[in-house]
Design a protein around this motif. Sequence first.
Motif, PDB file in Angstrom:
ATOM      1  N   ILE A 162       0.838  -1.206   0.000  1.00 20.89           N
ATOM      2  CA  ILE A 162       0.000   0.000   0.000  1.00 20.89           C
ATOM      3  C   ILE A 162       0.870   1.253   0.000  1.00 20.89           C
ATOM      4  O   ILE A 162       0.564   2.248  -0.669  1.00 20.89           O
ATOM      5  CB  ILE A 162      -0.945  -0.004   1.220  1.00 20.89           C
ATOM      6  N   GLY A 163       1.982   1.222   0.731  1.00 18.36           N
ATOM      7  CA  GLY A 163       2.862   2.382   0.805  1.00 18.36           C
ATOM      8  C   GLY A 163       3.505   2.763  -0.513  1.00 18.36           C
ATOM      9  O   GLY A 163       4.005   3.885  -0.661  1.00 18.36           O
ATOM     10  N   LEU A 164       3.485   1.866  -1.497  1.00 19.69           N
ATOM     11  CA  LEU A 164       4.124   2.145  -2.783  1.00 19.69           C
ATOM     12  C   LEU A 164       3.469   3.298  -3.533  1.00 19.69           C
ATOM     13  O   LEU A 164       4.145   3.997  -4.312  1.00 19.69           O
ATOM     14  CB  LEU A 164       4.090   0.891  -3.671  1.00 19.69           C
ATOM     15  N   VAL A 165       2.162   3.504  -3.339  1.00 24.02           N
ATOM     16  CA  VAL A 165       1.419   4.438  -4.197  1.00 24.02           C
ATOM     17  C   VAL A 165       0.768   5.585  -3.429  1.00 24.02           C
ATOM     18  O   VAL A 165       0.056   6.386  -4.025  1.00 24.02           O
ATOM     19  CB  VAL A 165       0.332   3.680  -4.996  1.00 24.02           C
ATOM     20  N   GLN A 166       0.987   5.690  -2.128  1.00 27.53           N
ATOM     21  CA  GLN A 166       0.364   6.762  -1.360  1.00 27.53           C
ATOM     22  C   GLN A 166       1.097   8.082  -1.585  1.00 27.53           C
ATOM     23  O   GLN A 166       2.295   8.101  -1.892  1.00 27.53           O
ATOM     24  CB  GLN A 166       0.353   6.415   0.133  1.00 27.53           C
ATOM     25  N   ASN A 167       0.392   9.190  -1.399  1.00 25.83           N
ATOM     26  CA  ASN A 167       0.976  10.515  -1.629  1.00 25.83           C
ATOM     27  C   ASN A 167       1.035  11.384  -0.380  1.00 25.83           C
ATOM     28  O   ASN A 167       1.700  12.428  -0.394  1.00 25.83           O
ATOM     29  CB  ASN A 167       0.184  11.253  -2.717  1.00 25.83           C
ATOM     30  N   ASP A 168       0.341  10.999   0.672  1.00 21.92           N
ATOM     31  CA  ASP A 168       0.408  11.735   1.938  1.00 21.92           C
ATOM     32  C   ASP A 168       1.673  11.301   2.675  1.00 21.92           C
ATOM     33  O   ASP A 168       1.857  10.119   2.970  1.00 21.92           O
ATOM     34  CB  ASP A 168      -0.839  11.444   2.779  1.00 21.92           C
ATOM     35  N   ILE A 169       2.536  12.242   2.987  1.00 26.81           N
ATOM     36  CA  ILE A 169       3.841  11.909   3.551  1.00 26.81           C
ATOM     37  C   ILE A 169       3.721  11.156   4.880  1.00 26.81           C
ATOM     38  O   ILE A 169       4.469  10.208   5.143  1.00 26.81           O
ATOM     39  CB  ILE A 169       4.697  13.199   3.717  1.00 26.81           C
TER      40      ILE A 169
END
Length: 703
Positions: free
Chosen positions: A295-302
């Motif tokens: 999931i962390g691969l595509v998230q944009n919230d830092i």
Amino acid sequence: MIEHAYIIPLLQLFAFLMIVFFLRWKEPLSAACSIAMIVIGWVMSVVVLIEMLARHGAPYEAFFYLTSFATLNFEIGLLVDPLTAVMLMVVTTVGGCVVIYSVGYMKGDPRFSRFFSYLSLFLFAMLGLVLANNFFMIFIFWELVGLTSYLLIGFWFEKKVAADAGKKAFITTRIGDLGFIVGLLLIAAYAGTFNFGEVFDKVSAGFIPAGILTVIAVFVFCGAVGKSAQFPLHVWLPDAMEGPTPVSALIHAATMVAAGVYLVARTMPLFVGSAEAAMVVAVIGLVTSFIAASIGLVQNDIKRILAYSTVSQLGYMIMALGLFGYDSAHQHHSAGYVAGTLHLMTHGCFKGLLFLGAGSVIHAIGTNDIQEMGGLGPKMKTTAIAFMIASLSIAGIFPFSGFWSKDEIVAATLHHPIFMFFTLAIAFMTAFYMWRLCFLTFFGKPRNQERFEHAHESPRWMTWPLVFLAFLSIFAGWVALPWLHHGYSSFVYYGEVHHAGPNYMLMVISTIVAVSGIGLAYLIYYRQTISADRLAERFRPIYTLLYNKYYFDEFYDLILIRPIMAFARFMWTFDAGVIDGLVNLTGRATILWSDIKEWFDTWIVDGAVNGVGWLVRQGSALLRFMEPGKVQFYALFVLAGVVMAALAKYERAFIVTRWPLLSGVFLIGLVVLGVLTRYDAVKQRKAQTVTGMVEIDTEEQKK
């Protein structure tokens, strides 16, 4: 100092009480009090660690009985062993950095003092949990940790998303805690004690049946699943990012989420005694780690990227501990215990640095979206360098701290090929998404010129903790150097002393995997030789699935939240329409009955009484005319009596036949006589009144 270790959490409780009752209106003193207490606690923790090394890991325990229930004793005590000493250092180190950092980050907040009081209470709960020597105490502090984390996550409760995130975290962790309670009740029933040592002795002696032991271990692990955000209760942790960034660092780096890992490590004899339960732990940890990393691969919230990174790394630790329990139950060698606890320590350093670095970036540009960042490195050199050091550490690059602990985790999977494959895959994804974050934030051209122009380095209150944690992110893991004869593994190893031998092949493989992840991120997000948009479009179904977090929230909303809400609405309708309807109907019937009784009492009972009085008054008014004091009336009455007597004597038959007529004539005569008499009396009264007025006028004229 070890025997006085209980002072360390009490200092934080003292800071909380001082701020709440005396210093809440004095913001600088509130912060100073909180900082002073955690710094003193850190110094005492260092002394405890040194003394524990001098004792060669020999545990110290002290307790007294609080009360007893039947044959079950409840005690208050502390247990200081190598695991306790390590956790004291982790909590006080990261906690101290967070408290100092918060002075700059929370400056100007209207609830500044309240925030520091919550931080101190949270640290009190976590340190008390670490020092507890029995399941009864650990559960008390366990719940207090949950309460304070709820208060901190929802600190900005005026924002609905923050309030909802706090409630989500609180409710989700309560589900895991329910299982924890069941495990504690089973321990009390079958072991007859809550003391760690006594319970573990009975487990090793075989007093608890194997099947019951497995159930106990799984239910105890449920508590860790909730607190450490393991599958399927992992959904609360990313939403908890709505709290202030120092809260994210404190909760998601080394304290609250570490509590679950600590619980598994502390209760490891339960899992050593049950291979089935240990394998459940290992599988849950691996599944959680893989899901969160993908999931962390595509998230944009830092902050959400770091949150999923935390979930993934916690899964790493849980998996390593589970493999240790499984291998130990089968009399096989495993480095899982060392790997899990070492990664817990190093993770606290570099993940705390990552969250505080993210807070520094957010503080500078006012957004969490990495797609609006870029080119911040030259403007925020200290933050950028510290953040990249932490990213190298979590990626497992030699010689940073994360390399040594990640290498231990890979070594723990040596006899489990499937676990090893997914462990290396997770390491690759971790390196990729962390350096994707670095490249999009600190390198390249600004993607939002207005935000870039306002960017600036954070004040010293915020950068000093970054520098200190960057130092630890480089060197803290060196305690596990394989050529240290009395290194970390010898200090904390569960059971007999174990000296971990280096496996250079695994080191090389894990390093190649990590460098490959960083290299791919470099090609896509720095050199841009590979188009990220094209990759997303080519693998659109997978991208959509990962971007929407496997639709876990939607799935839970569909199968849990909506049915529960529908049932709650039905129960509310039933309560309002049926229960309250019956109550209200009973009330209305009672009111109607009381109204009827009031009318009956007023018009029938009181009417009868008043009617009798009215008849008496009217009769007496008529009878008053018979006593006017006039001689002629009495003469008339005597005459009427004589006539009546004569008629009665001589005309009896006539009287009998004409009795109603005679009676009417008689009554009419009486009435006429009464009216005439009354008229005469009124006339005399008026004459007297006129005479009196004339006399008064005459006297006044004379005067």
